[in-house]
Design a protein around this motif. Structure first.
Motif, PDB file in Angstrom:
ATOM      1  N   UNK A  91      28.237  38.717  44.429  1.00 48.19           N
ATOM      2  CA  UNK A  91      27.569  39.046  43.165  1.00 48.19           C
ATOM      3  C   UNK A  91      28.372  38.583  41.959  1.00 48.19           C
ATOM      4  N   UNK A  92      29.710  38.583  42.088  1.00 49.97           N
ATOM      5  CA  UNK A  92      30.529  38.088  40.974  1.00 49.97           C
ATOM      6  C   UNK A  92      30.211  36.626  40.676  1.00 49.97           C
ATOM      7  N   UNK A 152      26.505  36.304  39.258  1.00 48.00           N
ATOM      8  CA  UNK A 152      26.419  36.850  37.898  1.00 48.00           C
ATOM      9  C   UNK A 152      27.205  35.961  36.946  1.00 48.00           C
ATOM     10  N   UNK A 175      35.406  33.947  34.038  1.00 48.17           N
ATOM     11  CA  UNK A 175      36.241  34.926  34.753  1.00 48.17           C
ATOM     12  C   UNK A 175      35.552  35.358  36.049  1.00 48.17           C
ATOM     13  N   UNK A 176      34.267  35.660  35.971  1.00 48.36           N
ATOM     14  CA  UNK A 176      33.558  36.139  37.164  1.00 48.36           C
ATOM     15  C   UNK A 176      33.426  35.051  38.225  1.00 48.36           C
ATOM     16  N   UNK A 198      32.121  44.617  33.973  1.00 45.98           N
ATOM     17  CA  UNK A 198      30.994  44.340  33.070  1.00 45.98           C
ATOM     18  C   UNK A 198      30.098  45.581  32.982  1.00 45.98           C
ATOM     19  N   UNK A 245      41.314  43.602  36.471  1.00 45.63           N
ATOM     20  CA  UNK A 245      40.323  42.648  35.974  1.00 45.63           C
ATOM     21  C   UNK A 245      39.218  43.367  35.205  1.00 45.63           C
ATOM     22  N   UNK A 270      33.208  33.268  28.363  1.00 42.54           N
ATOM     23  CA  UNK A 270      34.460  33.820  28.881  1.00 42.54           C
ATOM     24  C   UNK A 270      34.198  34.713  30.102  1.00 42.54           C
ATOM     25  N   UNK A 271      33.260  35.648  29.953  1.00 42.45           N
ATOM     26  CA  UNK A 271      32.917  36.551  31.060  1.00 42.45           C
ATOM     27  C   UNK A 271      32.475  35.747  32.291  1.00 42.45           C
ATOM     28  N   UNK A 308      22.448  42.779  37.932  1.00 43.02           N
ATOM     29  CA  UNK A 308      23.095  42.651  39.245  1.00 43.02           C
ATOM     30  C   UNK A 308      22.989  43.932  40.073  1.00 43.02           C
ATOM     31  N   UNK A 356      36.783  34.883  39.902  1.00 38.70           N
ATOM     32  CA  UNK A 356      36.938  36.035  40.792  1.00 38.70           C
ATOM     33  C   UNK A 356      36.058  35.858  42.030  1.00 38.70           C
ATOM     34  N   UNK A 358      31.482  45.309  43.267  1.00 32.41           N
ATOM     35  CA  UNK A 358      32.899  45.018  43.457  1.00 32.41           C
ATOM     36  C   UNK A 358      33.590  44.827  42.114  1.00 32.41           C
ATOM     37  N   UNK A 359      34.924  44.847  42.097  1.00 29.83           N
ATOM     38  CA  UNK A 359      35.674  44.610  40.866  1.00 29.83           C
ATOM     39  C   UNK A 359      35.256  43.277  40.277  1.00 29.83           C
ATOM     40  N   UNK A 360      35.307  43.216  38.959  1.00 27.98           N
ATOM     41  CA  UNK A 360      34.804  42.027  38.269  1.00 27.98           C
ATOM     42  C   UNK A 360      33.497  42.417  37.597  1.00 27.98           C
ATOM     43  N   UNK A 361      32.422  42.376  38.374  1.00 24.90           N
ATOM     44  CA  UNK A 361      31.130  42.782  37.816  1.00 24.90           C
ATOM     45  C   UNK A 361      31.148  44.278  37.494  1.00 24.90           C
ATOM     46  N   UNK A 394      21.363  43.803  43.750  1.00 25.19           N
ATOM     47  CA  UNK A 394      22.103  44.224  44.949  1.00 25.19           C
ATOM     48  C   UNK A 394      21.428  45.445  45.586  1.00 25.19           C
ATOM     49  N   UNK A 435      38.195  42.849  31.181  1.00 22.38           N
ATOM     50  CA  UNK A 435      36.868  42.533  30.647  1.00 22.38           C
ATOM     51  C   UNK A 435      36.468  43.540  29.567  1.00 22.38           C
ATOM     52  N   UNK A 478      34.640  43.538  49.415  1.00 23.18           N
ATOM     53  CA  UNK A 478      33.788  43.332  48.235  1.00 23.18           C
ATOM     54  C   UNK A 478      32.415  42.830  48.665  1.00 23.18           C
TER      55      UNK A 478
END
Lengths: 82, 563
Positions: A42-43, A46, A20-21, B346, B16, A16-17, B203, A24, B340-343, B207, B20, A33
């Motif tokens: 990176x989204x 990852x 979604x990533x 997490x 988002x 699921x994660x 990550x 995104x 950024x948003x998303x990771x 980065x 999560x 971003x």
């Protein structure tokens, strides 16, 4: 004692994660971003890694279904020790 | 950590990220509900019915330790001391974990005791048992409160929830899944948390490394080149002489402190006791040692990177404290600057998950010791098992309520100082406990009286060293900044415990040999100490000794490359 298979939960959560990533990362990543992460999406990366992790756990659980020891606890274990 | 709120750490979390986070909490609570169905006895609830495979207990073994103090503390150490921080992992954990698996596990698992204090009871009798059980139970409630407080501080800083709300909400979540599913739920969540932490930190590290221009770029940008080598770690130990600094590290941290922590702390050992066989129990700490050896890559390196690329951190390192940032803020600052948003969602989930798992480990080991070692042994004996299952559930509720109380005390007393004191306080118990265990396991002549007298003598020694070296007490007979004083205190406590135990044993009466079978090396038949090598324990790759040798070799190679 019959426990459910933890590997499937790991596969579910990271599947699921990961999805979604990836979504995104592909569809909703602004230049800001990208700049924040030094130009790396990176989204997306990852997310891909998580999907792979989920697939590995799902495959493992499918190929080797046996997870926890299913034998019920013995009377010997239940007794007071000492 | 009270300074945390003053510095600007608020993360720019979007819908988002919250989604999560919510998904994670739904899964965590779901695990509690599902695990409940597998609980039909107190042993199911408190020790997972001794049914779990080694990879699960092994990951839970290190996850239980990967809580707030570890994550914030070790990234902070990375920023402040650099590579020397690896000693906490490579010298301070790996050898002890291998030793626990190969040498001590046969007695813990083989004797079928249900807790570390219960081993104490059978080897040394009631006085030593009571001292150990009570000090452990009290310690777990206090640490749970401090973990809860640290968790609330970070929720406040990251998401802006008021402190009391975060404390109560976090305690309720932990309570919900541990009271429902018991140790199985706690362990499942620890394994899940391990993967989320890695998914959050990897990550961030990657980065960060790209930002500083790779490993070479980082090496060039670190201003104090000494921080890139692990030895002799004079800054970390506070011991000026390089030779004595290394001695302090190897004997103090590597031997006494780490063996004391990893081999006698029931919150850890419990994970191995819940394994499904002797072989799986022996492999538990050893399997955990592999990720433990590698995880500095995503904990310490981000700390070193932060000291280079986060402006506030670089200022702090140059001695300018005006930004209000402290070393403990490394992770939130890196998350703010790099993700950024998303990771980011997490990463927030990973931080909260790790803090919560720390509280759950305290609670799930407390309820076992409370139920079996205090209630069953001293208050209500010989009731049917359902009764103790109920006591275990109620003890879980009690532990969470008490932890909320101790969290508010920690909040009132103000954060980081109290945390340091309590850490010091618990180091008083671990080193002597290890001395008593190790002498008791290998010398059948050691007597019950020696058990508790040695323990007290060792604890008082550690307290004495602490009292004369802690600056705020004003005695100051001994001046050792950094970790030096606790290395010395633990080392002396160990020596005093051994000497007193031997002396007292020689003038008191030992237990008869027949009562020590399975508890002392020379009286335990080899068959009782060895594991089966058939069925699910078959295969050379499941050999505990081979796996243990492998991780020691890996650690040596890592020291050669990065030390």
């Amino acid at each position: 004692m019959r426990l459910f298979d933890l590997r499937l939960i790991i596969a579910f959560l990271f599947g699921l994660y990961g999805v979604v990533l990836v979504v995104v990362g592909l569809g909703f990543t602004s230049d800001d971003d990208l700049k924040k992460a030094e130009g790396v999406n990176i989204n997306l990366w990852a997310g891909i890694a998580m999907v792979v992790l989920a697939a590995v756990f799902a495959a493992w659980a499918t190929l080797r279904p046996q997870f926890a020891k299913t034998a019920t606890t013995t009377g010997d274990d239940l007794g007071k020790q000492g | 950590m009270s300074v945390l709120a003053e510095a600007d750490l608020r993360l720019d979390a979007g819908p988002i990220d919250y989604a999560l986070l919510v998904i994670y909490f739904v899964v965590v609570l779901g695990i509690g509900v599902m695990a409940r169905r597998s609980v039909s006895s107190s042993l199911d609830f408190l020790l997972s019915g001794r049914s779990l495979p080694a990879w699960v207990t092994g990951l839970a073994f290190i996850s239980a330790n990967l809580g707030a103090l570890e994550l914030m503390g070790m990234t902070a150490n990375g920023a402040q001391y650099g590579m020397a921080t690896v000693h906490y992992y490579w010298i301070g954990a790996i050898p002890a974990m291998v030793f626990l698996g190969l040498v001590m596990m046969p007695f813990y698992y083989g004797s079928k005791v249900r807790s570390v204090p219960e081993f104490m009871l059978r080897r040394f009798g009631k006085p030593a048992h009571l001292v150990n059980a009570i000090s452990f139970a009290v310690a777990q409630v206090l640490i749970a409160g401090i973990n809860l407080f640290a968790l609330a501080v970070i929720i406040d800083a990251l998401l802006g929830w008021p402190l009391p709300v975060s404390i109560v909400v976090a305690a309720m979540v932990v309570l919900a899944y541990t009271a429902l599913g018991g140790l199985s739920a706690a362990i499942y969540n620890e394994v899940l948390q391990f993967f989320v932490i890695v998914a959050a930190l990897a990550p961030l590290t990657i980065v960060g490394l790209i930002k500083v221009g790779g490993w070479q770029g980082l090496v060039q940008k670190v201003t104090d080149q000494e921080q890139l080598s692990a030895w002799p770690a004079t800054e970390l130990t506070g011991i000026n002489s390089p030779v004595w600094s290394v001695v302090g590290l190897v004997f103090g941290l590597g031997f006494v402190l780490s063996f004391g922590y990893w081999t006698t702390n029931f919150a850890e050992v419990q994970r191995a006791m819940s394994a499904k066989s002797m072989s799986a129990a022996k492999r538990t700490p050893i399997i955990g040692a592999y990720p433990k050896a590698l995880i500095p890559a995503i904990i310490i390196i981000p700390g070193i990177i932060a000291a280079v690329i986060v402006p506030e951190m670089a200022q702090l390192k140059a001695g300018d404290t005006s930004s209000g940032v402290v070393y403990n803020n490394v992770l939130p600052l890196l998350m703010r600057d790099l993700l950024p948003n998303g990771i980011l969602g997490i990463a927030i989930t990973g931080l909260l998950a790790s803090f919560m798992a720390g509280v759950a480990a305290n609670v799930s080991s407390f309820n076992t010791v409370f139920t079996y070692d205090l209630w069953q042994d001293y208050i209500k004996k010989d009731r049917p098992d359902e009764y103790y299952l109920r006591v275990g559930r109620l003890a879980t509720v009690g532990a969470c309520v008490l932890a909320i109380g101790t969290a508010f005390i920690a909040a009132a007393l103000g954060g980081s100082n109290i945390m340091d004191y309590i850490q010091a306080l618990f180091s008083f118990f671990n080193a002597p406990l290890f001395a008593t265990f190790i002498v008791g396991m290998f010398w059948k002549r050691m007597t019950p009286t020696a058990g508790w007298v040695g323990l007290l003598a060792g604890t008082f020694t550690a307290m004495f060293i602490y009292a004369i070296s802690e600056p705020s007490f004003g005695i100051k007979w001994l001046e050792l900044p950094g970790q030096g004083a606790s290395f010395l205190g633990a080392g002396l406590a160990f020596v005093v415990d051994v000497v007193v135990s031997v002396a007292v044993s020689l003038v008191t009466r030992p237990k008869p040999d027949s009562e020590l079978v399975g508890l002392v090396y020379s009286l335990t038949p080899k068959a009782d100490r060895s594991h089966s090598t058939t069925g699910e324990d078959a295969g050379w790759y499941r050999s505990p000794a081979l796996l243990g040798g492998g991780v020691l070799a890996l650690t040596t190679v890592l020291y050669v490359i990065f030390g």
